[in-house]
Design an enzyme around this catalytic site. Structure first.
Site, PDB file in Angstrom:
ATOM      1  N   LYS A 291       0.070   4.967   7.042  1.00 19.95           N
ATOM      2  CA  LYS A 291      -1.041   5.395   5.826  1.00 19.95           C
ATOM      3  C   LYS A 291      -0.367   7.288   5.992  1.00 19.95           C
ATOM      4  O   LYS A 291       0.418   7.453   6.584  1.00 19.95           O
ATOM      5  CB  LYS A 291      -2.621   5.595   5.943  1.00 19.95           C
ATOM      6  CG  LYS A 291      -2.879   4.477   5.973  1.00 19.95           C
ATOM      7  CD  LYS A 291      -2.594   3.140   4.354  1.00 19.95           C
ATOM      8  CE  LYS A 291      -3.052   1.467   4.527  1.00 19.95           C
ATOM      9  NZ  LYS A 291      -2.935   1.237   3.425  1.00 19.95           N
TER      10      LYS A 291
ATOM     11  N   SER B 159       1.034  -1.202   0.130  1.00 18.12           N
ATOM     12  CA  SER B 159      -0.322  -0.354   0.092  1.00 18.12           C
ATOM     13  C   SER B 159       0.898   1.422  -0.126  1.00 18.12           C
ATOM     14  O   SER B 159      -0.034   2.190  -0.837  1.00 18.12           O
ATOM     15  CB  SER B 159      -0.456   0.214   0.843  1.00 18.12           C
ATOM     16  OG  SER B 159      -0.137   0.313   2.254  1.00 18.12           O
TER      17      SER B 159
END
Length: 171
Positions: free
Chosen positions: A83, A33
């Site tokens: 993230k 990711s």
């Protein structure tokens, strides 16, 4: 005589096991990711992500582009996610969801919450799936990657200005 690998293993052990005592820590990464910013640790030689704990005080200001770690909202006791903050309180994020049909949705980020996404949007489970996260669950801010004896600092926002993240933010 210690080999290079033994020295690295000792450093990793000390960083991971004593990070509770210090505001800094280390961890291996997995998943795709955050590519290309942070490759998974399975890439050789493996990288160790170094981070510092975020002080939780009411005046702490999160910034767009900042990398953060937090417990996975889907399984908080098992996993931690890494993230990038793409929107802060008051920002509006334009989403397109597929629920049997295409529709546009605008989400306003509430006070005390953040919108977070992976850099590799096609391989990321993030706020597009679970919504904004509360600021008080954010634990750490990644600083850099230690790969062998080479340390690479992470830039606040290495994404190009015209990335997929930017046009969707409506301020």
């Amino acid at each position: 005589r210690l080999t290079r690998l033994s020295k690295l293993a000792c450093l990793g052990y000390l960083c991971v096991n004593y990070s509770i005592l210090l505001p800094y820590g280390a961890a291996l990464t997995s998943g795709l990711s955050m590519l290309p910013t942070i490759p998974p640790s399975v890439v050789l030689p493996p990288g160790i992500l170094l981070f510092k704990s975020i002080e939780k005080h009411p005046n702490y200001k999160f910034k767009r582009g900042q990398l953060v770690t937090f417990p996975d909202p889907r399984d908080p006791k098992k996993n931690k996610l890494l993230k990038r903050v793409t929107a802060v309180p008051g920002d509006k994020v334009k989403l397109i969801r597929v629920n049997e049909e295409w529709r546009e949705e605008i989400v306003t980020i509430p006070q005390g919450q953040l919108w977070v996404e992976g850099d590799n949007l096609s391989n990321s489970i993030d706020s597009r799936n679970f919504g904004p996260i509360y600021m008080n669950v954010v634990e750490d801010e990644p600083l850099g990657i230690l790969r062998g004896l080479t340390y690479t600092p992470l830039l606040p926002n290495p994404l190009p200005a015209q990335s997929l993240n930017q046009p969707r933010i409506i301020e």
